[in-house]
Each structure stands twice: as structure tokens, then as C-alpha cells.
Write a protein that holds these residues in place. Structure first.
Motif, PDB file in Angstrom:
ATOM      1  N   PRO A  74      72.268 -50.039  69.892  1.00 50.54           N
ATOM      2  CA  PRO A  74      73.056 -51.065  69.211  1.00 50.54           C
ATOM      3  C   PRO A  74      72.189 -52.213  68.713  1.00 50.54           C
ATOM      4  O   PRO A  74      71.002 -52.313  69.036  1.00 50.54           O
ATOM      5  CB  PRO A  74      74.009 -51.544  70.308  1.00 50.54           C
ATOM      6  N   CYS A  75      72.801 -53.092  67.925  1.00 55.43           N
ATOM      7  CA  CYS A  75      72.120 -54.304  67.454  1.00 55.43           C
ATOM      8  C   CYS A  75      72.867 -55.527  67.993  1.00 55.43           C
ATOM      9  O   CYS A  75      73.886 -55.413  68.681  1.00 55.43           O
ATOM     10  CB  CYS A  75      72.038 -54.323  65.928  1.00 55.43           C
ATOM     11  N   CYS A  92      76.526 -55.824  67.326  1.00 56.36           N
ATOM     12  CA  CYS A  92      77.385 -55.002  68.178  1.00 56.36           C
ATOM     13  C   CYS A  92      77.791 -55.779  69.431  1.00 56.36           C
ATOM     14  O   CYS A  92      78.862 -55.542  69.992  1.00 56.36           O
ATOM     15  CB  CYS A  92      76.662 -53.719  68.593  1.00 56.36           C
ATOM     16  N   GLN A  99      76.439 -48.710  70.453  1.00 61.77           N
ATOM     17  CA  GLN A  99      76.508 -49.027  69.034  1.00 61.77           C
ATOM     18  C   GLN A  99      77.956 -49.002  68.559  1.00 61.77           C
ATOM     19  O   GLN A  99      78.704 -48.079  68.834  1.00 61.77           O
ATOM     20  CB  GLN A  99      75.681 -48.028  68.224  1.00 61.77           C
ATOM     21  N   CYS A 141      80.129 -51.571  63.074  1.00 60.49           N
ATOM     22  CA  CYS A 141      79.255 -52.734  62.964  1.00 60.49           C
ATOM     23  C   CYS A 141      78.808 -52.930  61.519  1.00 60.49           C
ATOM     24  O   CYS A 141      78.323 -51.991  60.870  1.00 60.49           O
ATOM     25  CB  CYS A 141      78.013 -52.560  63.859  1.00 60.49           C
ATOM     26  N   CYS A 192      74.532 -52.330  61.588  1.00 64.67           N
ATOM     27  CA  CYS A 192      73.770 -51.139  61.968  1.00 64.67           C
ATOM     28  C   CYS A 192      74.543 -49.845  61.938  1.00 64.67           C
ATOM     29  O   CYS A 192      73.973 -48.775  62.207  1.00 64.67           O
ATOM     30  CB  CYS A 192      73.152 -51.335  63.366  1.00 64.67           C
TER      31      CYS A 192
END
Length: 255
Positions: A182-183, A186, A246, A250, A253
């Protein structure tokens, strides 16, 4: 969680000098680091964004550990009321740009490390150019806008980064590797600003030390907080974690 080491080019790897070998003997003795790992650290370039309470211990530990180049990005000056937590600065530096104050003290700690000052800080205009020159970014900022900017630029450039944050007596740390989980969006889809409050002085030291550790591990290929958020409650002296996956919706990403 093991992952690919941060992109330290093999062409940049060099044997340690006798002075480096002596200085980092306790790292070289660790199976987790060893001679090769210390050579990777010496070749690495890490950008520290923010030189306040979090950036102070992060920069100190990275420089002490022998990271070859440490970038210092912060547009602010040293303020007396912040010195209860910003330990890379001293009273005599009040009013001086933080990048200059920090660079002077870091050079005194370890003259073998190159520090690069970025007195404009990280901005929309310079972020891509600045981040492109580094292998890893460490977020030591205190605004959602800055964190979103770091997240989006690092996604665009496929640059791994470490996130640290403190608020009152609470803190959090996580690691984001583009393409491997994830980023930041997220984790925090929308900004949730709170009323300004104080920060317990040692808390940034706790969180900063963890962030510095994860930064070294990114260079060595073994970060453990990808897909996890470590939560610190300094008042209860408790550590918890939440799993982070993730978000398929999102905006930053998702495929």
C-alpha cells in the motif's frame, strides 16, 4: 518482511577505507549487516525531509551509521521553544537555518558522511528533482500536504520511503515501497487535521530511532514495516500495530 534493497547502484559500491572499517566495526560484526551491508550503507543516499523533532534523531542515527550521503531538507530556522525535542540543534543556533545548524552538528558527529543542504525544503516545484537524487526518503514532516507530496512523488519515481509522525504522546511509523504494498493514501485517504498540541519531548526520539532503523533496513533489503503501521503510545508505553493493505480504490496507487 524482506524486499529488494533500495536502489543503490553496484557501480557506486566501494571497499571501505581503513578508517571506515574501524569506525563501523560493530556493524560489520553483525550478520544482519556485515562488510557488504556496510558498503551498501556507505554508498546510499538518503533524503531527510524535516529537521525538527523527528528529523533530529533520524539524521543523527543515519549519519552515525555511516550512510554515505544524507540530504537535509527544511526551510525553517531554529526556534528556542522547539529545543525540548529537536536535539540536533542547540541554543546557540536559534535563528539559524535548520539545514545549516544540523549540517554543522552532523559533520562533527561523523565527518566521513556527506550532508547536502536543501534550504528551500521539499516543494511542489522541486520535489521530483530532489527525490530523484536519492535512494530513500524519510518523512519527518508535520503536515498532511507534505506527506501526500512525498507519497505521490515517491510513487512516480518508484522511490521507497519511511513515514514517521508524532502528535501529543502518540506516534506512528510505516514503510512504503512502490509496487510492493500500500501507499500513504491507503492509510490516510483524507487529511484529518487536529488542533495543535504539544509533543512529549522524548517521543520523537523513540519514533525517529525506529524510522532510522527501518531506513537502514531498506538499504539492506530487510524493512519490516511494509504493510504494517507501528503505533506508539508513550504515556502508556505500549506498542501496537495494524495491518495495512492496498486500497483497490486508492487514487494514488490502485491499478
Amino acid at each position: 518482511m524482506s524486499t529488494t534493497p533500495a536502489a543503490v547502484g553496484d557501480d557506486r559500491l566501494r571497499p571501505l577505507s581503513a578508517a571506515q572499517a574501524a569506525r563501523y566495526v560493530h556493524h560489520r560484526a553483525l550478520a544482519h549487516v556485515g562488510q557488504g551491508g556496510q558498503e551498501r550503507l556507505a554508498a546510499a543516499k538518503v533524503l531527510v525531509v524535516g529537521l525538527g523533532g523527528l528529523g533530529s534523531p533520524v539524521a543523527l542515527y543515519l549519519v552515525a551509521a555511516g550512510v554515505g550521503t544524507v540530504g537535509l531538507a527544511d526551510p525553517d530556522v531554529v526556534v528556542d521553544s522547539n529545543l525540548q525535542r529537536q536535539v540536533v540543534h542547540t541554543t546557540g543556533e536559534v535563528g539559524r537555518p535548520k539545514v545549516d545548524s544540523a549540517a554543522a552538528h552532523l559533520a562533527a558527529l561523523n565527518p566521513m558522511v556527506e550532508t547536502v543542504r536543501h534550504p528551500a525544503g521539499l516543494t511542489v516545484d522541486n520535489a521530483s528533482r530532489l527525490v530523484a537524487g536519492y535512494d530513500v526518503v524519510v518523512d519527518c514532516t508535520d503536515t498532511f500536504d507534505a506527506r501526500y507530496l512525498i507519497n505521490d512523488v515517491c510513487l512516480d519515481l518508484a522511490t521507497p520511503w519511511v513515514h514517521g509522525a508524532v502528535d501529543g504522546v502518540d506516534g506512528e511509523v510505516s514503510v512504503f515501497v512502490p509496487g510492493s504494498g500500500p501507499c500513504y493514501r491507503c492509510l490516510h485517504r483524507a487529511a484529518t487535521p487536529r488542533e495543535p498540541q504539544g509533543v512529549l519531548g522524548p517521543l520523537p526520539g523513540i519514533v525517529g530511532a525506529i524510522a532510522a532503523t527501518e531506513t537502514l533496513k531498506l538499504v539492506l533489503g530487510a524493512p519490516s514495516l511494509v504493510g504494517r503501521v507501528l503505533l506508539v503510545d508513550a504515556w502508556a508505553m505500549s506498542f501496537d500495530e495494524v495491518a495495512l493493505t492496498q486500497d483497490p480504490t486508492c487514487p494514488a496507487c490502485a491499478p
